[in-house]
Design a protein around this motif. Structure first.
Motif, PDB file in Angstrom:
ATOM      1  N   TYR A 556      -6.490   6.776  -3.257  1.00 17.31           N
ATOM      2  CA  TYR A 556      -6.379   7.051  -1.820  1.00 17.31           C
ATOM      3  C   TYR A 556      -6.150   5.722  -1.109  1.00 17.31           C
ATOM      4  N   GLU A 557      -5.185   5.679  -0.179  1.00 16.18           N
ATOM      5  CA  GLU A 557      -4.975   4.511   0.679  1.00 16.18           C
ATOM      6  C   GLU A 557      -4.730   4.998   2.098  1.00 16.18           C
ATOM      7  N   GLY A 558      -5.352   4.376   3.068  1.00 16.41           N
ATOM      8  CA  GLY A 558      -5.119   4.783   4.440  1.00 16.41           C
ATOM      9  C   GLY A 558      -5.683   3.785   5.431  1.00 16.41           C
ATOM     10  N   GLY A 648      -7.243  -4.838   1.374  1.00 18.12           N
ATOM     11  CA  GLY A 648      -6.540  -5.358   0.216  1.00 18.12           C
ATOM     12  C   GLY A 648      -7.377  -6.105  -0.791  1.00 18.12           C
ATOM     13  N   VAL A 649      -8.693  -6.218  -0.563  1.00 19.81           N
ATOM     14  CA  VAL A 649      -9.577  -6.983  -1.443  1.00 19.81           C
ATOM     15  C   VAL A 649     -10.630  -6.049  -2.037  1.00 19.81           C
ATOM     16  N   ILE A 650     -10.893  -6.183  -3.335  1.00 16.14           N
ATOM     17  CA  ILE A 650     -11.899  -5.345  -3.985  1.00 16.14           C
ATOM     18  C   ILE A 650     -13.271  -5.613  -3.376  1.00 16.14           C
ATOM     19  N   ASP A 651     -13.934  -4.535  -2.965  1.00 17.12           N
ATOM     20  CA  ASP A 651     -15.282  -4.624  -2.415  1.00 17.12           C
ATOM     21  C   ASP A 651     -16.326  -4.275  -3.473  1.00 17.12           C
ATOM     22  N   LYS A 700      -1.007   9.729  -7.834  1.00 11.64           N
ATOM     23  CA  LYS A 700      -1.493  10.367  -9.051  1.00 11.64           C
ATOM     24  C   LYS A 700      -1.794   9.358 -10.154  1.00 11.64           C
ATOM     25  N   VAL A 701      -1.862   8.091  -9.788  1.00 12.48           N
ATOM     26  CA  VAL A 701      -2.231   7.017 -10.706  1.00 12.48           C
ATOM     27  C   VAL A 701      -3.258   6.123 -10.022  1.00 12.48           C
ATOM     28  N   ALA A 702      -3.944   5.337 -10.807  1.00 15.45           N
ATOM     29  CA  ALA A 702      -4.821   4.315 -10.244  1.00 15.45           C
ATOM     30  C   ALA A 702      -3.954   3.111  -9.894  1.00 15.45           C
ATOM     31  N   ARG A 703      -3.715   2.888  -8.615  1.00 17.37           N
ATOM     32  CA  ARG A 703      -2.885   1.765  -8.191  1.00 17.37           C
ATOM     33  C   ARG A 703      -3.565   0.451  -8.570  1.00 17.37           C
ATOM     34  N   SER A 704      -2.747  -0.522  -8.961  1.00 19.46           N
ATOM     35  CA  SER A 704      -3.282  -1.837  -9.314  1.00 19.46           C
ATOM     36  C   SER A 704      -3.736  -2.571  -8.067  1.00 19.46           C
ATOM     37  N   ALA A 705      -4.548  -3.585  -8.260  1.00 27.86           N
ATOM     38  CA  ALA A 705      -5.010  -4.396  -7.133  1.00 27.86           C
ATOM     39  C   ALA A 705      -3.842  -5.056  -6.419  1.00 27.86           C
ATOM     40  N   ALA A 706      -2.819  -5.447  -7.180  1.00 30.06           N
ATOM     41  CA  ALA A 706      -1.653  -6.077  -6.562  1.00 30.06           C
ATOM     42  C   ALA A 706      -0.905  -5.078  -5.674  1.00 30.06           C
ATOM     43  N   ILE A 708      -2.210  -2.457  -4.131  1.00 28.07           N
ATOM     44  CA  ILE A 708      -3.020  -2.180  -2.950  1.00 28.07           C
ATOM     45  C   ILE A 708      -2.961  -3.348  -1.975  1.00 28.07           C
ATOM     46  N   LEU A 709      -2.960  -4.553  -2.501  1.00 30.45           N
ATOM     47  CA  LEU A 709      -2.810  -5.718  -1.628  1.00 30.45           C
ATOM     48  C   LEU A 709      -1.462  -5.668  -0.909  1.00 30.45           C
ATOM     49  N   GLN A 710      -0.414  -5.274  -1.632  1.00 32.38           N
ATOM     50  CA  GLN A 710       0.906  -5.175  -1.010  1.00 32.38           C
ATOM     51  C   GLN A 710       0.912  -4.126   0.096  1.00 32.38           C
ATOM     52  N   SER A 711       0.253  -2.988  -0.140  1.00 30.82           N
ATOM     53  CA  SER A 711       0.185  -1.949   0.883  1.00 30.82           C
ATOM     54  C   SER A 711      -0.498  -2.465   2.143  1.00 30.82           C
ATOM     55  N   TYR A 712      -1.570  -3.204   1.949  1.00 31.62           N
ATOM     56  CA  TYR A 712      -2.272  -3.790   3.100  1.00 31.62           C
ATOM     57  C   TYR A 712      -1.367  -4.765   3.850  1.00 31.62           C
TER      58      TYR A 712
END
Length: 716
Positions: A556-558, A648-651, A700-706, A708-712
């Motif tokens: 999930y990203e939002g 964009g950073v792992i909590d 439908k996949v676990a997005r990588s940290a990279a 998710i950072l790009q999405s942010y």
């Protein structure tokens, strides 16, 4: 081998994937491949060797492993506390493993089934669970021997301050100097050259004659094709470093570059000889920085320009006077338009409705018909609002076309000999033009069409390299939001212009129904939607097929904005599969929300009486947008790893979370944004958000940290 490097900031990670009996989730024997990945160069590059899984290969790998265990390839990079491995594909069980103890290198064994699109990912985290280095590679495994390149990157965990403070003006202007084989970088604020970039930092790399360079839409990369050395370099427009060189036998006088809308691919036209009747288009994957394929078609004839718009690539062919129109998805030439003359450049308007050709033609991208506008030039640029098109005349003027009615005006530089390329800043405050004969760049005001002078009445001249031709300005602030790709299940932009409109996602399959007409309000990316904590919310009267998605890996990203009056817990997203027992509390497959104390949480049931819920360390402040992401990665045996990200950073990272111990069967399903829906589907469950939502993506996949950072960063 035992020497440890100490003169660099971080050292080498040596990591190997290979098949043996200790692997999990795969098949053994001839149905599998042995894959060995070695990461080096301080975490920046990696090579991957693949071979058939035979007994001989297993024995060889076993003894190689014994030898390696007694030697030190190099020290693990400073600050790395955990290495995570993931091997996944749509038709195999995802294999994951975290390693937290090692001496000098990490060797992990996996038994990887043969098949297409196997994803190999390696991620290194520090003691705070923050991603430091990451890399991934997709490969088809069939037991064949091959060696491929994997790119590892250092991950930036915070946004440089100047990305925010200088927005929305362009950060830098890049000029390709054809005869000095370099790129001049101009700071648009000071109108001074701040760097000259060439291939020297790449070692034994030869670069000759840069041509029509291009910047990605998100402003994170500049690609420069070198015509006579058959390669492309990648520039980081923030650090002003030459990051990579892409070379391939497919390149044959690479001349111009255009990026697809999602920046996932860069399309490069190959001129293949001056005045010849051959040519091609080579496609680069911008994530792996490798050539995907090359399109060869008799339509291409000494192509020099390319623009991508409306799902199509428009290739300008100097040799034939034609424009070849290529379908981006199928990579086939669909149409040819004869425009006459020698078309040498192409540019699309921001709305992608029109493509302008240097011969003085515009193409309607809906109908692929063209109109002659009577004046042309060399390279072109479009104003940020799409109202004007600028043609370098190769004389002393820029020809300016008013898009609405095709009227023509001009900007004259009295000292100019040959105006070649034009660029306009993303805020429209300044324009730049190259003079290939005088080795200077001129500056103009796009709003007034006047030349910027040096204070003494003469045009301001910025001295650059030899024979400056193409020029491009990188955006300082781009608000593109999340990317729609093959792994996207639903993408809700929430940017409708009318409050009465339902928020339809871009996949066309999972529409939301709104209740109470949530308000239209400025969002993080374009418009957002305003919920009131009670009667305004969105709902998806769902689809049972989504139960398959949420029983596996997902993300999930939002974007969320809490109003100052926020005080009651609210759901940002929930997938609730109702059994025929009509008991919704035991079948929540996915839930992300905000607690009353303004901490983000995720929640998952794994039986009728037990569940796991984890809250973030971060506390959200009211009155500002945050990017929230939660990913679930399958570990195997119905256990999962959850990662929660804020901006964009792992909590937090939570492992060994059990999934549901039964299947959710045949029932009503709901997806809600901001609302926990009840059985009737009308929001009886409460937990409505008091605040704003924007640009939500479900994968439908676990997005990588990279990723998710790009999405942010795309929504800053």
């Amino acid at each position: 081998m035992k020497k440890i490097l100490t003169a660099i900031i971080f050292s080498i990670i040596a990591i190997s994937f290979f098949a043996c009996s200790s692997g999990g989730g795969g098949k053994s024997g001839s149905d599998t491949s042995l894959v060995t990945v070695k990461v080096s160069d301080g975490g920046k590059t990696a090579s991957m060797a693949i071979e058939k899984n035979t007994v001989f290969a297993q024995v060889k790998r076993f003894f190689e492993g014994l030898i390696k265990s007694g030697e030190a390839f190099a020290a693990v990079p400073s600050g790395v506390a955990k290495i995570s491995f993931t091997v996944s594909a749509s038709d195999m069980t995802t294999m994951t493993r975290d390693v937290t103890s090692w001496q000098s290198d990490v060797v992990e064994s996996f038994d990887v089934p043969n098949g297409s699109q196997r994803r190999f990912q390696v991620s290194a985290y520090d003691s705070n669970n923050t991603l430091r280095y990451t890399g991934e590679k997709y490969e088809d495994l069939d037991g064949s021997n091959k060696t491929v390149t994997v790119n590892m990157t250092a991950v930036v965990t915070e946004v440089p301050p100047d990305v925010v403070t200088e927005a929305p003006s362009a950060k830098y202007v890049f000029v390709s100097n054809a005869d000095s084989d370099d790129v001049s970088v101009i700071n648009p604020a000071t109108l001074a050259v701040v760097a000259t970039l060439d291939c020297s930092s790449l070692g034994e790399v030869y670069c000759n004659e840069p041509r029509n360079l291009a910047a990605s839409h998100d402003g994170t990369k500049v690609y420069v094709p070198f015509r006579h050395s058959d390669n492309v370099i990648v520039i980081d427009p923030v650090t002003l470093e030459v990051m990579d060189e892409i070379s391939s036998v497919d390149f044959d006088e690479p001349y111009a570059v255009a990026f697809t809308d999602d920046d996932a691919e860069a399309w490069v036209v190959n001129k293949q000889g001056g005045g010849s009747y051959t040519g091609s288009v080579t496609i680069i994957n911008t994530v792996t920085k490798s050539v995907v394929t090359t399109i060869n078609d008799e339509c291409f004839s000494s192509p020099e320009g390319i623009a991508i718009a409306n799902g199509k690539a428009y290739v300008a062919n100097r040799g034939s006077g034609n424009v070849c129109i290529v379908d981006v998805a199928s990579r086939t030439v669909n149409t040819t338009i004869t425009v006459g003359g020698e078309p040498r450049f192409a540019v699309a308007t921001p709305d992608e409705a029109l493509v302008y050709i240097s011969t003085g033609n515009k193409i309607n991208t809906s109908t692929d018909t063209y109109t002659a506008i009577g004046v042309g030039g060399r390279n072109l640029a479009v104003s940020p609002d799409g109202s004007k098109v600028y043609f370098g005349s190769q004389g002393s003027t820029i020809n300016v076309i008013k898009v609405s009615d095709d009227t023509v005006s001009s900007i004259t530089f009295p000292t100019a000999y040959s105006i070649y390329g034009v660029a306009v800043l993303s805020d429209g405050s300044r324009g730049f033009a190259t003079d290939e004969d005088r080795n200077v760049v001129y500056v103009f005001d796009p709003a007034t069409g006047t030349v910027i002078t040096d204070g003494g009445g003469s045009p301001l001249e910025i001295s650059v390299g030899s024979t400056p031709r193409a020029i491009v300005a990188t955006p300082g602030l781009v608000r593109n939001g999340h990317i729609l790709d093959a792994n996207t299940v639903a993408l809700w932009r929430l940017n409708e212009a009318l409050a009465s409109s339902n928020a339809a996602d871009d996949t066309g399959s999972y529409f939301l129904t709104q209740f109470g007409s949530p308000g239209i309000i400025p969002g993080q990316i374009d418009n957002g939607r305003l919920l009131n904590g009670s009667t305004k919310f969105f709902q998806r009267p769902g689809d049972a097929n989504l139960g398959t998605v949420f029983n596996g890996a997902w993300t999930y990203e939002g974007w969320v904005y809490l109003d100052p009056s926020f005080s009651v817990a609210a759901n940002l997203f929930i997938y609730n599969g109702l059994q025929f027992s009509f008991n919704p509390s035991d079948t929540i497959l996915a839930e992300v929300g905000v607690k009353a104390d303004r901490k983000i949480y995720w929640h998952q049931w794994h039986s009728t009486s037990t569940y796991t819920e984890v809250a973030s360390n971060a506390v959200l402040q009211t009155g500002q947008f945050y990017h929230i992401a939660v990913s679930r990665t399958a570990q195997g045996d119905n256990f999962y790893t959850y990662r929660l990200y804020v901006n964009g950073v792992i909590d937090t990272t939570t492992t060994d979370v059990a999934g549901l111990n039964y299947a959710v069967s045949g029932a009503s399903h709901y997806i809600g944004l901001g609302n926990y829906t009840g059985i009737a589907g009308f929001g009886t469950g409460g937990n409505v958000l008091n605040g704003r939502l924007d640009d939500t993506r479900i994968s439908k996949v676990a997005r990588s940290a990279a990723e998710i950072l790009q999405s942010y960063q795309r929504g800053l």
